[in-house]
Design an enzyme around this catalytic site. Sequence first.
Site, PDB file in Angstrom:
ATOM      1  N   ASP A   8     -24.757   7.740   4.513  1.00  0.00           N
ATOM      2  CA  ASP A   8     -24.935   6.293   4.379  1.00  0.00           C
ATOM      3  C   ASP A   8     -24.568   5.774   2.992  1.00  0.00           C
ATOM      4  O   ASP A   8     -24.370   6.542   2.049  1.00  0.00           O
ATOM      5  CB  ASP A   8     -26.350   5.859   4.798  1.00  0.00           C
ATOM      6  CG  ASP A   8     -27.426   6.350   3.856  1.00  0.00           C
ATOM      7  OD1 ASP A   8     -27.328   6.080   2.646  1.00  0.00           O
ATOM      8  OD2 ASP A   8     -28.397   6.978   4.320  1.00  0.00           O
ATOM      9  N   ILE A   9     -24.491   4.476   2.882  1.00  0.00           N
ATOM     10  CA  ILE A   9     -23.979   3.821   1.677  1.00  0.00           C
ATOM     11  C   ILE A   9     -24.790   4.162   0.429  1.00  0.00           C
ATOM     12  O   ILE A   9     -24.251   4.226  -0.677  1.00  0.00           O
ATOM     13  CB  ILE A   9     -23.922   2.287   1.889  1.00  0.00           C
ATOM     14  CG1 ILE A   9     -23.137   1.611   0.757  1.00  0.00           C
ATOM     15  CG2 ILE A   9     -25.316   1.691   2.034  1.00  0.00           C
ATOM     16  CD1 ILE A   9     -22.810   0.165   1.039  1.00  0.00           C
TER      17      ILE A   9
END
Length: 256
Positions: A116-117
């Site tokens: 994820d980011i």
Amino acid sequence: MRLNKRLAELGHCSRREADEWIARGWVRVNGQVAEMGLTVAPGDRIEVAPQAAAQQEARVTILLHKPVGYVSGLPEDGHQSAAVLVKPQTRWREDRAARRFEAGHSRGLAPAGRLDIDSTGLLVLTQDGRVAKALIGEDSPVDKEYLVRVQWAPNGPKGAGVVAQDVQSVFPPEGLQRLRHGLSLDGEALKPAQVDWQNPEQLRFVLREGKKRQIRRMCELVGLHVVGLKRIRIGRVALGQLPVGQWRYLGEHERF
């Protein structure tokens, strides 16, 4: 079963690649050029033309040390895809692969698994459907290892009682057991995981599945708040000394 599924099951390629090979006339069944949509029996003789193997050989798999702030897949919410980092000037100077970089190597790269980011670490980007299937297929045996820095936050990260130092001393032992086995996400029980303390503020997770933001959500369920997450290994391939924001090719003899 359909021919494309059979080719994937035999480990030749992904279903999408199989469809491409069939459309190009590169697949024969019992000596006859196969047509799209053909179904085959277990005893049917399947042959793949040399051109298919040559095409696969030209496809690359790239190991990237993804920084925080990039998404794994397509750009979203104003954030760039990590694939934009794959360019000649960001190739790790210690990459031992003999491949020369070509413009085509940065096209059609698909992430084989989420990161994820807000997370960093090893991200696999590949043009090879076999690699994607091996890493993210439903029955994939490949495990992933993460280092996860946490805080004790039983009332949420902005609530009372947050402990940022020596978290291990205040975290209930039964919480660790639940992280290992006993939690559910999205209405499904999670597979058993290896979870151990690396130091008083950091946990080590080894998972065999990859639900969206899985580790962060697991930690929330037992009163922990994740402040840093780094993937350091996928199967037999480790992040090693690869610098943040740089990449290298998967070596010819490396296997996940």
